[in-house]
Design an enzyme around this catalytic site. Sequence first.
Site: not given
Ligand code: FBP
Length: 550
Positions: A78, A142, A172-173, A199-202, A249, A308, A420-423
Amino acid sequence: MDKSALQIARSEYKPKMPEALRGPVKLVEGEATQSVADQEEIQKLFPSTYGQPVIRFERAKEQKKYDPINVGVILSGGQAPGGHNVIAGLFDGIKNINPKSRLYGFILGPGGLVDHHYMELTADIIDEYRNTGGFDMIGSGRTKLEKVEQFEKGLVILKALDIKALVIIGGDDSNTNACVLAEYYKSVNAGVQVIGCPKTIDGDLKNSMIETSFGFDTACKTYSEVIGNIQRDCNSARKYWHFIKLMGRSASHIALECALQVHPNVCLISEEVEAKKQTLDDVVTEIATAVANRAAQGKNYGTVLIPEGLIEFIPVMKNLIAELNEILAAHPEYKMIRQNEQRNYIIEKLSKENAAVFSSLPEAVAMQLTLDRDPHGNVQVSAIETEKLLAEMVGKKLDEWKQSELYVGKFATQTHFFGYEGRCAAPSNYDADYCYSLGIAASGLIAFGKTGYMASVRNTTAPAAEWIAGGVPITMMLNMERRNGEMKPVIQKALVDLGGLPFRTFAARRAAWAIQTDYMYPGPIQYFGPTEVCDQPTITLQLESSSKEK
Ligand code: FBP
């Protein structure tokens, strides 16, 4: 490409950096490390990269001479604000090592490596993207890198481009996969180093050595701005309850940080729901109680923040999801079944208890639980409309209470999902600075011939000059977990720590927030102005680091 005045000004921004990275560096190695759990199994699976020391960069007197090096970079998973600055830092870092070094970006994630889709990233391209949000410079994807066949296909293009090091920027993955790839390339003497970047907004990729993943700061600030705006609207019209689901997530870090920033009336924390073994009805009752208490004071409005991943943490739902994961992995034919027959097909395969839970769910939510898992086996929680489910169930509960006069009030809802607005928001100063330093640190790890490391920058609540840059062996973060029906080595996810200061701070104040209208309106991210307005890290990080100091 046309640019706004802000974009032009922002492209000139020079990220602040740790003093140690501002010139030639030397490497200081710590003690040998161990994996966070399952040491024997992890050591067996990673014989060539296990146990490496943590690394810190310090300022050196003289710049060593290095041969030019070709490096590849992948954005994985993401989007998260700041990714372009990691690449810019990496580019500047390897050019510093030797101006003849070259950087190649693999297109649309790890799939680009396997399918040989790449582009050379030259100075003009890098300059175009400095301090911008998004991953559009090379795109992301992904594809899970896990098979020897993929590693070998990747090696063909790495050899053809004479690439000696690959940087995988991911969560992490993806970093787990970077670790597996590093081990494989080392074991076959491929001559390719692999370095990861957090990296990850989570915000769930953090541990004793990695303070935060990049993107969390900007994403939380972006959501908090919008939630603040909603709260002001809510407090102006005084007629709606807003149910706001937030990305993140499994972990509730984003919801918790936003709660600390905006003081909502209710914020659910999935990890607490699980610890208290709350049922869906308990959660609904908790929200309905807050609504009823405010209604008793004539306040028929409020805000509810929902992480979420909540649904996965309600114990009965967790059991159901675990069984669904196994069923979906064992029955790929499920996808071919006609839509109107899918629900019954699943019910027949489930255990009696889980079948009862599954049948009790609104059809839309039940089917959202059976959507394809992502390539890493995760349920796509962003697609489950928990905000709508809860708004509807709270409405029903209040109707019941109305009958027995336990509740007198009006309940009208608005539902929102912010993710998605913040990513891809333009990175905050924190993320712009942090990411650029991560990129420079990655180039340092490459220069010193390291593999199987994640670039790290710590002490980031201090002024940037005092940040500590280096690398952490990825094997140190691994444990064994069940994925897609098999035990696999994976980086341990950091969920919200219920004993940690961020949660305790929230828990101490939430009862007052529930009844009062003590909303905060953080406003938009600021890039230019006083440092206390522009450079503050998240409240989560500030609280975590203040508790470490004690
Ligand atoms: P990553 O773990 O790859 O950083 O993804 C974060 C995330 O934005 C989660 O918060 C969300 O559940 C998921 O990606 C949404 O996935 P996609 O972009 O495939 O719809």
